[in-house]
Write an enzyme that holds these catalytic residues in place. Structure first.
Site, PDB file in Angstrom:
ATOM      1  N   GLY A 144       0.922  -1.255  -0.125  1.00 37.47           N
ATOM      2  CA  GLY A 144      -0.094   0.010  -0.044  1.00 37.47           C
ATOM      3  C   GLY A 144       1.023   1.417   0.152  1.00 37.47           C
ATOM      4  O   GLY A 144       2.024   1.223  -0.232  1.00 37.47           O
ATOM      5  N   ARG A 176      -9.913   7.236  14.098  1.00 39.24           N
ATOM      6  CA  ARG A 176      -8.958   8.122  13.279  1.00 39.24           C
ATOM      7  C   ARG A 176      -9.955   9.140  12.572  1.00 39.24           C
ATOM      8  O   ARG A 176     -10.951   8.898  12.267  1.00 39.24           O
ATOM      9  CB  ARG A 176      -8.653   7.350  12.273  1.00 39.24           C
ATOM     10  CG  ARG A 176      -7.825   7.934  11.203  1.00 39.24           C
ATOM     11  CD  ARG A 176      -7.377   7.021   9.936  1.00 39.24           C
ATOM     12  NE  ARG A 176      -8.211   6.217   9.422  1.00 39.24           N
ATOM     13  CZ  ARG A 176      -8.873   6.771   8.257  1.00 39.24           C
ATOM     14  NH1 ARG A 176      -8.923   7.913   7.986  1.00 39.24           N
ATOM     15  NH2 ARG A 176      -9.691   5.837   7.662  1.00 39.24           N
ATOM     16  N   ASP A 229      -3.266  -9.965   8.337  1.00 38.11           N
ATOM     17  CA  ASP A 229      -2.004 -10.935   8.654  1.00 38.11           C
ATOM     18  C   ASP A 229      -0.982 -10.302   9.307  1.00 38.11           C
ATOM     19  O   ASP A 229      -0.194 -11.064  10.095  1.00 38.11           O
ATOM     20  CB  ASP A 229      -1.647 -11.100   7.283  1.00 38.11           C
ATOM     21  CG  ASP A 229      -2.703 -11.726   6.079  1.00 38.11           C
ATOM     22  OD1 ASP A 229      -3.837 -11.944   6.568  1.00 38.11           O
ATOM     23  OD2 ASP A 229      -2.400 -11.924   4.939  1.00 38.11           O
ATOM     24  N   HIS A 284     -14.199  -0.460   8.653  1.00 40.74           N
ATOM     25  CA  HIS A 284     -13.305   0.449   7.755  1.00 40.74           C
ATOM     26  C   HIS A 284     -11.790   0.508   8.080  1.00 40.74           C
ATOM     27  O   HIS A 284     -10.927   0.598   7.520  1.00 40.74           O
ATOM     28  CB  HIS A 284     -14.025   1.847   7.659  1.00 40.74           C
ATOM     29  CG  HIS A 284     -13.353   2.772   6.752  1.00 40.74           C
ATOM     30  ND1 HIS A 284     -13.260   2.784   5.314  1.00 40.74           N
ATOM     31  CD2 HIS A 284     -12.827   4.101   7.045  1.00 40.74           C
ATOM     32  CE1 HIS A 284     -12.668   3.530   4.804  1.00 40.74           C
ATOM     33  NE2 HIS A 284     -12.267   4.553   5.748  1.00 40.74           N
ATOM     34  N   GLU A 305     -14.308  16.867   5.031  1.00 39.73           N
ATOM     35  CA  GLU A 305     -14.952  15.473   5.515  1.00 39.73           C
ATOM     36  C   GLU A 305     -15.168  15.847   7.043  1.00 39.73           C
ATOM     37  O   GLU A 305     -15.156  16.640   7.873  1.00 39.73           O
ATOM     38  CB  GLU A 305     -13.985  14.546   5.208  1.00 39.73           C
ATOM     39  CG  GLU A 305     -13.850  13.925   3.791  1.00 39.73           C
ATOM     40  CD  GLU A 305     -12.949  12.893   3.769  1.00 39.73           C
ATOM     41  OE1 GLU A 305     -12.591  12.124   4.375  1.00 39.73           O
ATOM     42  OE2 GLU A 305     -12.495  12.666   2.611  1.00 39.73           O
ATOM     43  N   ARG A 364     -17.133   9.691  12.725  1.00 39.97           N
ATOM     44  CA  ARG A 364     -17.704   8.675  12.256  1.00 39.97           C
ATOM     45  C   ARG A 364     -18.232   7.500  13.147  1.00 39.97           C
ATOM     46  O   ARG A 364     -19.149   6.877  12.697  1.00 39.97           O
ATOM     47  CB  ARG A 364     -16.508   7.868  11.562  1.00 39.97           C
ATOM     48  CG  ARG A 364     -16.211   8.551  10.191  1.00 39.97           C
ATOM     49  CD  ARG A 364     -15.299   7.826   9.485  1.00 39.97           C
ATOM     50  NE  ARG A 364     -14.714   8.350   8.087  1.00 39.97           N
ATOM     51  CZ  ARG A 364     -13.687   8.294   7.459  1.00 39.97           C
ATOM     52  NH1 ARG A 364     -12.816   7.245   7.763  1.00 39.97           N
ATOM     53  NH2 ARG A 364     -13.629   8.944   6.400  1.00 39.97           N
ATOM     54  N   SER A 422      -5.367   8.606   7.067  1.00 36.54           N
ATOM     55  CA  SER A 422      -4.585   7.542   7.047  1.00 36.54           C
ATOM     56  C   SER A 422      -3.722   7.513   5.852  1.00 36.54           C
ATOM     57  O   SER A 422      -2.652   7.026   5.995  1.00 36.54           O
ATOM     58  CB  SER A 422      -5.499   6.428   6.730  1.00 36.54           C
ATOM     59  OG  SER A 422      -6.516   6.444   5.659  1.00 36.54           O
ATOM     60  N   SER A 426      -5.088   0.600  -0.297  1.00 38.23           N
ATOM     61  CA  SER A 426      -4.873   2.017  -0.675  1.00 38.23           C
ATOM     62  C   SER A 426      -5.484   2.407  -2.148  1.00 38.23           C
ATOM     63  O   SER A 426      -5.739   3.627  -2.054  1.00 38.23           O
ATOM     64  CB  SER A 426      -3.199   2.091  -0.693  1.00 38.23           C
ATOM     65  OG  SER A 426      -2.669   1.938   0.671  1.00 38.23           O
ATOM     66  N   HIS A 453     -16.922   2.560   8.970  1.00 42.18           N
ATOM     67  CA  HIS A 453     -17.408   3.660   8.033  1.00 42.18           C
ATOM     68  C   HIS A 453     -19.253   3.722   8.165  1.00 42.18           C
ATOM     69  O   HIS A 453     -19.703   2.830   7.937  1.00 42.18           O
ATOM     70  CB  HIS A 453     -16.697   3.599   6.791  1.00 42.18           C
ATOM     71  CG  HIS A 453     -16.877   4.845   5.991  1.00 42.18           C
ATOM     72  ND1 HIS A 453     -18.025   5.385   5.449  1.00 42.18           N
ATOM     73  CD2 HIS A 453     -15.787   5.800   5.669  1.00 42.18           C
ATOM     74  CE1 HIS A 453     -17.830   6.508   4.774  1.00 42.18           C
ATOM     75  NE2 HIS A 453     -16.427   6.614   4.851  1.00 42.18           N
TER      76      HIS A 453
HETATM   77  C1  SIN Z   1     -13.909   8.290   2.823  1.00 43.10           C
HETATM   78  O1  SIN Z   1     -13.512   8.620   1.687  1.00 43.10           O
HETATM   79  O2  SIN Z   1     -14.758   8.301   3.434  1.00 43.10           O
HETATM   80  C2  SIN Z   1     -12.745   7.448   3.376  1.00 43.10           C
HETATM   81  C3  SIN Z   1     -11.622   8.251   3.749  1.00 43.10           C
HETATM   82  C4  SIN Z   1     -10.911   7.868   4.821  1.00 43.10           C
HETATM   83  O3  SIN Z   1     -11.078   6.726   5.639  1.00 43.10           O
HETATM   84  O4  SIN Z   1      -9.898   8.570   5.388  1.00 43.10           O
END
Ligand code: SIN
Length: 529
Positions: free
Chosen positions: A12, A366, A207, A331, A112, A274, A371, A41, A228
C-alpha cells in the site's frame, strides 16, 4: 536483484513511500499476497488531509484529530505527524502529484467529517488512492525495488539473537519459500476482512498483526475499530464505499420516513465524527428502517465522484433519483503493532508502518483522511531512519537454516463466515459483555493455540488461522475496556470514563503459547488460557 537489504510485506501507500525513499541506498523487496493494484490504498476515495489551506494550521488539524480520537492519542506524536505531513504533502504537490485543482489553478480542498477546515486533497474526484499509488509506483526503479506478487508471508524468521531476519511464504501454488534480509517491515494494513460488511479489499485480514503477535511483538488498542457510516447497501449486503466527501459536499442522511436522522444527535450533523454517525445509522436500521444519503443538493455528482457513480450504476442505483441506500461497515483499525516514532517494534529488525501499526496517532477513532497521510509520513520517516542507521550486516551472521523449525501441522475446523458473523454480531458497532463473552467462548472452543511455527496445506487455512488469532485479540481487548470511547462502543458501559480509561492501554503479547495482557497504568499483568 543481487541481494535484498529490506523486505517490505504489503504494497500500500506506506510500503511504496518507504521503497521510494530507500531505493537510492538499498535493494528493496516488496512481497504482496495479491497484485500491486489490489489492496486498500487503491480503494481510498476521500483523500489526504493536510493543513495547507490559507486559513488552516497544524494547531487546528491537531485539535480536530485529538477530538475525533477522543484524546486517547499521544499528543506529541500527532503533532509530529501533522508537521511532517504538511511538509511531505507540499513536496508531493511541488513534484507534480496529480491532486485536483480549481479552475484558477489552486488546489481543490475538500471537507470531511469532524474537520473544521477544508483540507482534504483529492485526485480524480474520488480516486485519490489509485492516482497517488500510480504516482508513487511510477517513481520506483525496478532495478532497486523488486516486486514479489501472489506470495503470502506466513511466518517471520528470527535468528538466534532473536532478531527478525526473514520471512517464510507460500506462493500461489502453495509452495514454500524463504527470503532473508536484515530489516523486515510489515505494511499489511488492517482487518476489514474479519467482518462481512467492510469497505476494505477482502484480502485485508489482519495478517501483519497475527504474524507479529505470533513472533512475540506487542500489540495494543485492538478494541478500537472504525466503522465507516456509509457503505452502499444493495441486495441485502454492503458493496463498496460511499466516501464521506459526499457528505462534505452537502449530502444528508434520511430514513425511509424522510426524517433527517442526525438531527438532535450531534451539532455537526452528517459531519460528526464517524463513530457517532455510524452508530446512529446502525440504530436506525436495527429499527427496521432503511437509511439513504440524499444527494439531491450536489451538482455534477458524476463529475465530482466518478467511481461512486460507477459503483452505483453497477448496482442499478440511479443517481438521478437522488438517494443512495447506505449501511455502516468495518473500515479502519486504530490499534495494531506497538511502534515508536519511526516504526520500530519490540523485536529487533522488525518494523511496522501504516494501518498495521499502533503508533499512538489515531487514538480511539481516526480522523477522516488521516490514513493516507500516516502512510506517507511513516513510510518516509522509517526510510530516513534506515538510511541513517545503515544495514546491520550482523543480523545475518547466523545460520538461518539451522533455525528453521518444522511447523505444527494445523487444520482449521470452522468456516470464515462463522467467524465473520460472530465479529459483526458481537464485536461490531455496539458491543456488550454477553455477546463478547459468547464470541470469545466460540473462539476458545476451536482446537487452536498460538504457534510461532505453523504448517498449513493451503493459503486459505493460513488466512483462517490468522483471522482466528486477530479475532481473539480484538474480542479480549473489547471485553477488558469497560467504557465507551470512539470506535469502541459498549451498551453496558455507554459513557467515556476519563478518570479510569483516558490514556489506559492494554498491551497484548504471546507468552509461551498463551495471551499475556499488560496494563501498565494499573501495574497489572494477566495471562489468559
Ligand atoms: C472516505 O472517503 O470516506 C474514506 C476516507 C478515509 O477513511 O479517510
Amino acid at each position: 536483484m543481487e541481494k535484498t537489504d529490506i523486505i517490505i510485506v504489503g504494497s500500500g501507500i506506506a510500503a511504496l513511500q518507504l521503497a521510494r525513499r530507500l531505493q537510492d541506498h538499498f535493494y528493496v523487496m516488496i512481497i504482496t499476497k495479491d497484485e500491486i493494484e489490489s489492496g486498500n490504498s487503491y480503494l481510498a476515495q476521500g483523500g489526504v488531509a493536510a493543513p495547507i489551506g490559507l486559513k488552516d494550521s497544524v494547531h487546528s488539524h491537531l485539535k480536530d484529530t485529538l477530538e475525533a480520537g477522543c484524546y486517547h492519542q499521544l499528543e506529541d506524536s500527532v503533532k509530529e505527524l501533522l508537521v511532517d505531513g504538511k511538509r511531505i504533502v507540499e513536496s508531493l504537490v511541488n513534484e507534480g502529484a496529480p491532486f485536483d485543482r480549481e479552475d484558477d489553478g489552486s488546489l481543490s480542498l475538500g471537507m470531511e467529517g469532524a474537520h473544521s477546515e477544508y483540507r482534504i486533497l483529492h485526485s480524480g474526484g474520488d480516486q485519490t488512492g489509485k492516482f497517488l499509488m500510480n504516482h508513487l509506483l511510477k517513481s520506483l526503479s525496478r532495478e532497486k525495488v523488486q516486486f514479489v506478487e501472489r506470495e503470502m508471508v506466513y511466518e517471520l524468521v528470527k535468528n538466534d539473537r532473536g532478531q527478525c531476519c526473514g520471512v517464510k511464504t507460500k506462493d500461489k501454488d502453495d509452495a514454500i519459500r524463504f527470503y532473508y534480509a536484515p530489516h523486515i517491515v510489515l505494511a499489511t494494513g488492517g482487518i476489514g476482512g474479519l467482518y462481512p460488511s467492510t469497505s476494505n479489499h477482502p484480502s485485508v485480514t489482519g495478517d501483519g498483526m497475527a504474524l507479529a503477535f505470533l513472533a512475540g511483538a506487542k500489540l495494543s488498542d485492538m478494541e478500537f475499530i472504525q466503522f465507516h457510516p456509509t457503505l452502499l447497501w444493495s441486495d441485502g449486503k454492503t458493496c463498496g464505499l460511499i466516501s464521506e466527501a459526499v457528505r462534505g459536499e452537502g449530502a444528508i442522511l434520511l430514513n425511509d420516513a424522510g426524517k433527517r436522522i442526525m438531527e438532535g444527535v450531534d451539532p455537526l450533523m452528517e459531519l460528526a465524527p464517524r463513530h457517532i454517525v455510524a452508530e446512529c445509522i446502525y440504530k436506525e436500521r436495527r429499527k427496521g428502517r432503511n437509511v439513504y444519503l440524499d444527494i439531491s443538493r450536489i451538482e455534477d455528482f458524476q463529475g465530482k465522484f466518478p467511481s461512486i457513480f460507477a459503483l452505483c450504476s453497477k448496482h442499478h442505483i440511479s443517481i438521478e433519483a437522488g438517494r443512495i441506500p447506505v449501511s455502516p461497515g468495518c473500515h479502519f483499525m486504530m490499534g495494531g503493532i506497538v511502534t515508536d516514532r519511526v516504526g520500530r517494534t519490540n523485536i529487533p529488525g522488525l518494523y511496522a508502518i501504516g494501518e498495521v501499526a499502533c503508533s499512538g496517532i489515531h487514538g480511539a477513532n481516526r480522523l477522516a483522511s488521516n490514513s493516507l497521510l500516516e502512510g506517507l509520513v511513516y513510510g518516509e520517516r522509517l526510510g530516513e531512519y534506515l538510511i541513517e542507521s545503515g544495514v546491520r550486516s550482523s543480523a545475518l551472521v547466523y545460520s538461518p537454516f539451522d533455525r528453521i523449525v518444522e511447523g505444527e501441522p494445523i487444520s482449521i475446523p470452522f468456516h470464515a463466515d462463522e467467524l465473520k458473523e460472530g465479529m459483526m454480531n458481537h464485536v461490531g458497532i455496539i458491543r456488550k459483555e454477553e455477546g463478547l463473552s459468547a464470541h470469545l467462548e466460540w473462539l476458545n472452543e476451536q482446537p487452536l493455540t498460538f504457534h510461532e511455527h505453523i504448517d498449513f496445506n493451503s493459503r486459505e487455512e493460513i488466512h483462517l488461522y490468522f483471522m482466528w488469532v486477530v479475532s481473539l485479540l480484538v474480542t479480549e481487548s473489547a471485553l477488558l475496556r469497560t467504557e465507551s470511547r470512539g470506535g469502541h462502543i459498549r451498551s453496558d458501559f455507554p459513557m467515556e470514563d476519563n478518570a479510569g480509561w483516558l490514556k489506559r492501554k492494554m498491551v497484548l503479547q504471546k507468552n509461551e503459547g498463551r495471551l499475556r495482557v499488560d496494563d501498565h497504568e494499573q501495574n497489572e499483568t494477566k495471562i489468559y488460557a
